[in-house]
Design a protein around this motif. Structure first.
Motif, PDB file in Angstrom:
ATOM      1  N   GLU A  10     -23.615  30.406 -18.234  1.00 20.57           N
ATOM      2  CA  GLU A  10     -23.574  29.572 -19.350  1.00 20.57           C
ATOM      3  C   GLU A  10     -24.362  30.585 -20.665  1.00 20.57           C
ATOM      4  N   GLU A  11     -23.848  30.382 -21.637  1.00 18.55           N
ATOM      5  CA  GLU A  11     -24.308  31.101 -22.875  1.00 18.55           C
ATOM      6  C   GLU A  11     -25.800  30.705 -23.088  1.00 18.55           C
ATOM      7  N   SER A  12     -26.467  29.686 -22.878  1.00 21.38           N
ATOM      8  CA  SER A  12     -27.899  29.655 -23.105  1.00 21.38           C
ATOM      9  C   SER A  12     -28.752  30.102 -21.731  1.00 21.38           C
ATOM     10  N   TYR A  13     -28.270  30.404 -20.865  1.00 23.23           N
ATOM     11  CA  TYR A  13     -28.809  30.528 -19.572  1.00 23.23           C
ATOM     12  C   TYR A  13     -29.928  31.560 -19.807  1.00 23.23           C
ATOM     13  N   PHE A  57     -25.352  26.485 -33.271  1.00 21.72           N
ATOM     14  CA  PHE A  57     -25.446  25.884 -31.977  1.00 21.72           C
ATOM     15  C   PHE A  57     -24.444  26.427 -30.856  1.00 21.72           C
ATOM     16  N   PRO A  58     -25.161  26.823 -29.330  1.00 20.71           N
ATOM     17  CA  PRO A  58     -24.345  27.307 -28.507  1.00 20.71           C
ATOM     18  C   PRO A  58     -23.577  26.004 -28.026  1.00 20.71           C
ATOM     19  N   GLU A  59     -22.199  26.661 -27.311  1.00 21.99           N
ATOM     20  CA  GLU A  59     -21.330  25.510 -26.811  1.00 21.99           C
ATOM     21  C   GLU A  59     -21.876  24.659 -25.540  1.00 21.99           C
ATOM     22  N   ASP A  60     -22.693  25.067 -24.706  1.00 15.10           N
ATOM     23  CA  ASP A  60     -23.243  24.878 -23.591  1.00 15.10           C
ATOM     24  C   ASP A  60     -24.030  23.435 -24.004  1.00 15.10           C
ATOM     25  N   ALA A  61     -24.881  23.684 -25.209  1.00 15.75           N
ATOM     26  CA  ALA A  61     -25.742  22.741 -25.584  1.00 15.75           C
ATOM     27  C   ALA A  61     -24.775  21.365 -26.432  1.00 15.75           C
ATOM     28  N   LYS A  62     -23.686  21.969 -27.007  1.00  9.30           N
ATOM     29  CA  LYS A  62     -22.778  20.897 -27.583  1.00  9.30           C
ATOM     30  C   LYS A  62     -22.151  20.195 -26.442  1.00  9.30           C
ATOM     31  N   LYS A  63     -21.732  20.908 -25.398  1.00  8.21           N
ATOM     32  CA  LYS A  63     -20.984  20.189 -24.197  1.00  8.21           C
ATOM     33  C   LYS A  63     -22.084  19.005 -23.668  1.00  8.21           C
ATOM     34  N   ARG A  64     -23.246  19.266 -23.630  1.00  6.98           N
ATOM     35  CA  ARG A  64     -24.319  18.353 -23.025  1.00  6.98           C
ATOM     36  C   ARG A  64     -24.445  17.148 -23.891  1.00  6.98           C
ATOM     37  N   ALA A  65     -24.496  17.603 -25.298  1.00  5.72           N
ATOM     38  CA  ALA A  65     -24.742  16.507 -26.384  1.00  5.72           C
ATOM     39  C   ALA A  65     -23.625  15.583 -26.339  1.00  5.72           C
ATOM     40  N   ARG A  66     -22.241  16.075 -26.479  1.00  7.14           N
ATOM     41  CA  ARG A  66     -21.203  15.172 -26.405  1.00  7.14           C
ATOM     42  C   ARG A  66     -21.028  14.385 -25.051  1.00  7.14           C
ATOM     43  N   ARG A  67     -21.744  14.754 -23.954  1.00  7.02           N
ATOM     44  CA  ARG A  67     -21.409  13.934 -23.032  1.00  7.02           C
ATOM     45  C   ARG A  67     -22.491  12.876 -22.850  1.00  7.02           C
ATOM     46  N   PRO A  92     -41.807  24.656 -27.986  1.00  8.96           N
ATOM     47  CA  PRO A  92     -40.887  23.860 -27.115  1.00  8.96           C
ATOM     48  C   PRO A  92     -39.752  24.785 -26.711  1.00  8.96           C
ATOM     49  N   ILE A  93     -39.105  24.333 -25.645  1.00  5.46           N
ATOM     50  CA  ILE A  93     -37.774  24.949 -24.911  1.00  5.46           C
ATOM     51  C   ILE A  93     -36.592  24.642 -25.996  1.00  5.46           C
ATOM     52  N   THR A  94     -36.175  25.909 -26.379  1.00  8.25           N
ATOM     53  CA  THR A  94     -35.047  25.858 -27.380  1.00  8.25           C
ATOM     54  C   THR A  94     -33.833  25.087 -27.037  1.00  8.25           C
ATOM     55  N   PHE A  95     -33.389  25.283 -25.933  1.00  4.01           N
ATOM     56  CA  PHE A  95     -32.071  24.543 -25.466  1.00  4.01           C
ATOM     57  C   PHE A  95     -32.532  22.913 -25.341  1.00  4.01           C
ATOM     58  N   LEU A  96     -33.604  22.648 -24.906  1.00  4.29           N
ATOM     59  CA  LEU A  96     -33.736  21.025 -24.970  1.00  4.29           C
ATOM     60  C   LEU A  96     -33.725  20.542 -26.444  1.00  4.29           C
ATOM     61  N   ARG A  97     -34.180  21.394 -27.396  1.00  6.55           N
ATOM     62  CA  ARG A  97     -34.493  20.910 -28.603  1.00  6.55           C
ATOM     63  C   ARG A  97     -33.175  20.591 -29.355  1.00  6.55           C
ATOM     64  N   GLN A  98     -32.331  21.737 -28.853  1.00  3.91           N
ATOM     65  CA  GLN A  98     -30.813  21.830 -29.466  1.00  3.91           C
ATOM     66  C   GLN A  98     -30.115  20.847 -28.940  1.00  3.91           C
ATOM     67  N   VAL A  99     -30.177  20.539 -27.885  1.00  7.63           N
ATOM     68  CA  VAL A  99     -29.516  19.093 -27.317  1.00  7.63           C
ATOM     69  C   VAL A  99     -29.725  18.039 -28.008  1.00  7.63           C
ATOM     70  N   VAL A 100     -31.117  17.778 -28.117  1.00 13.82           N
ATOM     71  CA  VAL A 100     -31.334  16.499 -28.642  1.00 13.82           C
ATOM     72  C   VAL A 100     -31.163  16.351 -30.058  1.00 13.82           C
ATOM     73  N   ALA A 101     -31.224  17.559 -30.673  1.00 10.82           N
ATOM     74  CA  ALA A 101     -30.763  17.607 -32.407  1.00 10.82           C
ATOM     75  C   ALA A 101     -29.708  17.316 -32.544  1.00 10.82           C
ATOM     76  N   LEU A 102     -28.579  17.831 -31.629  1.00  4.74           N
ATOM     77  CA  LEU A 102     -27.307  17.405 -31.706  1.00  4.74           C
ATOM     78  C   LEU A 102     -27.083  16.175 -31.312  1.00  4.74           C
ATOM     79  N   CYS A 103     -27.611  15.548 -30.338  1.00  6.15           N
ATOM     80  CA  CYS A 103     -27.495  13.891 -30.196  1.00  6.15           C
ATOM     81  C   CYS A 103     -28.123  13.187 -31.467  1.00  6.15           C
TER      82      CYS A 103
END
Length: 556
Positions: free
Chosen positions: A429-432, A160-170, A138-149
């Motif tokens: 961004e951190e995860s780019y 978890f990186p801040e850019d993933a957290k930012k997207r999850a919060r939104r 899996p693509i790490t960033f995608l799984r991180q955002v979905v996990a946070l959600c």
């Protein structure tokens, strides 16, 4: 029933009952109940008779047994739902990708698990484009955002990186109760639809996209089915005809059958790398007008199962044809990230339509589809997708929303996954750096496997494979000798089905016969995914080569 009661009474008396309704235990009506239970093959209620039954001292006469059987037969009434009474449109549905060959593969897997010896140790399921099942990570960033959600407590974790957290919060802010477990609007979460519109604008070089025209779906299949459902109407010669490419992805023929619409085939040009020829579209359309009302034109670009990538001129010709003939355009673009051949480039129908000018852009009705399942993501299980539908009549837009509301909403976790696809990390961004490395690695690997597959197939006598310009499948043409064709006819199956079954039984390789996708009469193919890891793919291709040579020798 009366006869059974009489027999039961006699049998009850023979069991030592003191009267017609009293058993040896002294309990009223127990005798008949015990007799009926024994006749039906159940344990009697009376402890004395249960003990007698265990010891074998209870004997039933044949009349009692026959009566009990007769009553049981009457009690089991005919089924309401049978093959004769079921919906005939559902019975007509066929889906080759998960059809008989795959069921056979499952049976063989069970036999292997039981220790039954085969000429192979595993079944390789090359029948379907399921990337993660084939070992793609899996693509790490995608799984991180979905996990946070999914588990918002992780938002406080430093892992978890801040850019993933930012997207999850939104995303969570767009969910009822800030929870992924809540229903969303039927059209999808608003902020995700906004992200999809922004993605389309970036992809298409600034061509405007309206979030109100975006509908989040349960994979692309859900969107395709929904649009076809709203398009089908009429009866007899006015019944809606749906033009689909041959070879096609069997979803289309399946939905057309289910909706009792008319399938209108147009053939891709295998001699010209599966190109789409407008003259063939015109031939197909004119022929169809004699028996139905063709009003839908479906395009798969890049192609499935054929892997061709349409050039700009071809797309312009198709759009002009749809405009001229007043056809509703459906563009299946789920493989838009999967382009491998040098000189090939993905062009969206939406972009080309816009660039052809307002006469086309303001009039041609177009539905475009995308998904999380393919591309570099391969997230099939999330069932995330979207469709963009433009130039719909305002009243039809309301009808579409009504239809979508029946299924409440697409999976919200799939919507979140789709958001990451259209809103990935950007430079700075951190995860780019990790994201772009993983994405490019997957696509580079697929390109190498596409070339490997093409080259190895074309070295085998009796197999020809066109260049795999895109998508994730090979669809080689195979020569099948006349003796094998006769054997297939004797078994009432398509020749390429016989070929694929024997391939499965002798090598453990599961591929899908070309007859399940459609092909010109007298030609035979199979579809095989290129997703297995390179080393396993090489073994698979060598096994196919060896099998094919033996097959030709056997039936020569």
């Amino acid at each position: 029933m009366h006869r059974f009661v009489l027999v039961a009474k006699k049998t009850a008396a023979s069991l030592g009952c003191k009267g017609p309704g009293v058993c040896p235990s002294g309990r009223k009506d127990m005798a008949l109940r015990c007799a009926a239970s024994l006749a039906a093959g159940r344990q009697p209620r009376c402890p004395r008779l249960r003990r007698s039954a265990r010891e074998g001292t209870v004997r039933w006469n044949s009349a009692a047994k026959a009566s009990a059987v007769k009553i049981n037969e009457k009690a089991s009434r005919e089924k309401i739902l049978t093959l004769e009474s079921m919906n005939p449109q559902v019975k007509a549905v066929e889906y080759a990708v998960r059809g008989p060959i795959v069921l056979k593969a499952g049976e063989i897997e069970n036999e292997l698990r039981k220790g039954i010896k085969k000429p192979f140790t595993e079944v390789i399921k090359a029948n379907i484009g399921d990337a993660h099942a084939m070992g793609q990570r899996p693509i790490t960033f995608l799984r991180q955002v979905v996990a946070l959600c999914t588990y918002p407590n992780l938002l406080d974790s430093p892992s978890f990186p801040e850019d993933a957290k930012k997207r999850a919060r939104r995303i969570l802010q767009g969910c009822g109760g800030n929870s992924l477990g809540s229903y969303s609007a039927s059209q999808g979460i608003n902020c995700i639809r906004e992200d999809v519109a922004s993605y389309i604008e970036r992809r298409d070089g600034g061509v405007p996209a309206d979030p109100d025209n975006i509908y989040l779906t349960t994979g692309a299949s859900d969107g395709i089915s929904t649009i076809l459902k709203i398009l089908i109407s009429g009866g007899g010669k006015s019944r809606t005809g749906v033009m689909i490419p041959i070879p096609q992805y069997p979803l289309y023929s399946a939905v057309i059958s289910e909706l009792d619409a008319i399938q209108v085939n147009y053939y891709l040009d295998e001699e010209n790398c599966w190109a789409l020829d407008v003259n063939e579209l015109r031939r197909s359309l004119n022929e169809a007008k004699t028996y139905c009302n063709p009003k839908v034109l479906c395009i798969i670009n890049p192609g499935n199962p054929t892997g061709q990538v349409q050039n700009r001129k071809c797309i312009e010709d198709v759009i002009h044809f749809a405009w001229e003939e007043k056809l509703f355009l459906m563009a299946d673009e789920v493989y838009q990230d999967n382009v491998y051949s040098e000189g090939c480039q993905f062009h969206s129908f939406k972009k080309i339509l816009y660039e052809m000018g307002p006469e086309y852009y303001n009039n041609v009705e177009l539905a475009s589809f995308h998904s999380t399942s393919k591309g570099y993501m391969g997230e099939c299980g999330y069932r995330g997708g979207y469709m963009e539908v433009i130039n719909l009549h305002p009243e039809i837009k309301g009808q579409l929303l009504k239809l979508l509301s029946v299924r409440i909403c697409p999976p919200v976790s799939g919507q979140a996954a789709m958001d990451v696809v259209v809103n990935p990390p950007i430079p700075g961004e951190e995860s780019y750096s990790q994201f772009i490395k993983e994405k490019e690695s997957v696509l580079k690997n697929l390109a190498e496997k596409a070339k490997l597959t093409e080259d190895m197939f074309n070295k085998v006598p009796g197999i020809h494979c066109n260049p795999l310009q895109g998508a994730m499948y090979a669809f080689p043409q195979i020569f099948i000798p006349s003796k094998a064709i006769e054997e297939a006819k004797a078994h009432k199956m398509a020749p390429d089905m016989l070929y694929c079954i024997k391939l499965l039984e002798e090598t453990g390789i599961c591929v899908v016969p070309g007859s399940g996708f459609g092909q010109k009469q007298g030609s035979y193919h199979f579809r095989m995914t290129i997703l297995p890891p390179v080393e396993k793919l090489k073994i698979l291709l060598e096994k196919v080569k060896d099998f094919h040579i033996k097959f030709l020798e056997k039936y020569a």
